[in-house]
Design a protein around this motif. Structure first.
Motif, short mmCIF file in Angstrom:
data_model
loop_
_atom_site.label_atom_id
_atom_site.label_comp_id
_atom_site.label_asym_id
_atom_site.label_seq_id
_atom_site.Cartn_x
_atom_site.Cartn_y
_atom_site.Cartn_z
N ALA A 12 23.79 29.18 4.47
CA ALA A 12 23.23 30.40 5.09
C ALA A 12 22.35 31.03 3.98
CB ALA A 12 24.30 31.07 5.88
N VAL A 13 21.09 30.94 4.21
CA VAL A 13 20.31 31.84 3.28
C VAL A 13 19.78 33.23 3.75
CG1 VAL A 13 17.84 31.55 2.15
CG2 VAL A 13 19.28 29.46 2.49
N PHE A 14 20.15 34.13 3.19
CA PHE A 14 19.97 35.54 3.38
C PHE A 14 18.65 36.15 2.86
CE2 PHE A 14 24.44 34.66 4.09
CZ PHE A 14 24.78 35.70 5.09
N HIS A 15 18.19 37.09 3.48
CA HIS A 15 16.93 37.63 2.91
C HIS A 15 17.64 38.41 1.61
CE1 HIS A 15 14.06 37.29 6.11
NE2 HIS A 15 15.00 37.37 6.87
N PRO A 16 16.69 38.79 0.61
CA PRO A 16 17.07 39.09 -0.45
C PRO A 16 18.15 40.22 -0.67
CG PRO A 16 15.04 38.60 -0.63
CD PRO A 16 15.31 38.27 0.55
N HIS A 17 18.01 41.19 0.17
CA HIS A 17 18.71 42.56 0.28
C HIS A 17 19.85 42.55 1.50
CE1 HIS A 17 15.55 42.74 2.92
NE2 HIS A 17 15.91 43.81 3.54
N ALA A 18 20.17 41.34 2.03
CA ALA A 18 20.98 41.39 3.17
C ALA A 18 22.29 41.07 3.21
CB ALA A 18 20.12 40.62 4.53
N LEU A 19 22.73 40.27 1.96
CA LEU A 19 23.97 39.54 1.98
C LEU A 19 25.12 40.80 2.05
CD1 LEU A 19 25.59 37.08 1.94
CD2 LEU A 19 25.56 37.31 -0.60
N SER A 20 24.65 41.86 1.49
CA SER A 20 25.78 42.86 0.94
C SER A 20 26.23 43.51 2.41
CB SER A 20 25.24 44.19 0.47
OG SER A 20 24.15 44.81 1.01
N MET A 21 25.23 43.49 3.63
CA MET A 21 25.77 43.77 4.90
C MET A 21 26.80 43.04 5.50
SD MET A 21 23.99 46.46 6.11
CE MET A 21 24.16 46.18 7.93
N PHE A 22 27.35 41.81 4.92
CA PHE A 22 28.36 40.87 5.39
C PHE A 22 29.55 41.01 4.50
CE2 PHE A 22 24.37 39.81 7.33
CZ PHE A 22 24.59 39.71 8.67
#
Length: 196
Positions: free
Chosen positions: A86-96
């Motif tokens: 799963a490839v996240f947008h640069p700033h989005a992984l912390s939402m998960f």
């Protein structure tokens, strides 16, 4: 399905602001290739053999959280690969996953080190899933459920606001590479120190 495949999958529309895409790789034998940084964090599920990364002198854990990486790397496999990412947008992984994104800059860790029972359960289920399309669908639905759960919590309202602020600044950078810092701060409604 043939013994060898490389496939991209789109996330559900609700996850598209957070996840760029999923990719799956299946190889029946030894392989070696050079990869280049894409500037995006990833969650990696190795269902069989893991990648060995010579630059890090380590094999990836079967369940890996990879932060933003700024260097090309070689990936080696000594056996059969069956990997979903799963490839996240640069700033989005912390939402998960919770931790601040810069904690993973140029790093890879075992996803189990987060001690998150929902992610551990997802990794287990992916490892026992029959086929790749079903796995990707399961990952997508579980991440969507997690996003909805995180958004329903009080503290995530601030995180979502910060996400929208950073998203506006990142879109500006992508569209106009020489945007001044003060313009980016204005777009994100943050002071210079906060934005940095």
């Amino acid at each position: 399905m043939s013994d060898q495949s490389f496939t991209f999958y789109r996330p559900s529309p609700q996850l598209a602001p957070y996840i760029r895409y999923y990719w799956a790789l299946r190889l029946p034998r030894f392989s070696s290739t050079l990869t280049f940084p894409i500037g995006c964090p990833q969650i990696i599920f190795h269902r069989k053999t893991s990648f060995f990364i010579p630059e890090l002198s380590a094999s990836q854990p079967r369940f890996t959280i990879s932060g933003q990486v700024n260097f090309p790397s070689h990936i080696l496999s000594e056996g059969e690969l069956d990997t979903i990412v799963a490839v996240f947008h640069p700033h989005a992984l912390s939402m998960f996953i919770g931790p601040v994104l810069h904690d993973f800059y140029n790093m890879e860790i075992s996803g189990h080190d987060l001690s998150d029972r929902h992610l551990d359960s997802l990794a287990y289920d992916v490892g026992n899933c029959e086929d790749i399309p079903t796995c990707v669908s399961m990952i997508d639905s579980r991440l969507l459920a997690r996003l909805k759960s995180m958004q329903s919590r009080k503290y995530s309202a601030m995180k979502a606001l910060n996400f929208r602020r950073l998203d506006a600044a990142l879109k500006q950078i992508m569209n106009t590479h020489d945007t001044r810092m003060d313009k980016l701060c204005e777009l994100s409604c943050l002071g210079k120190k906060q934005f940095e």
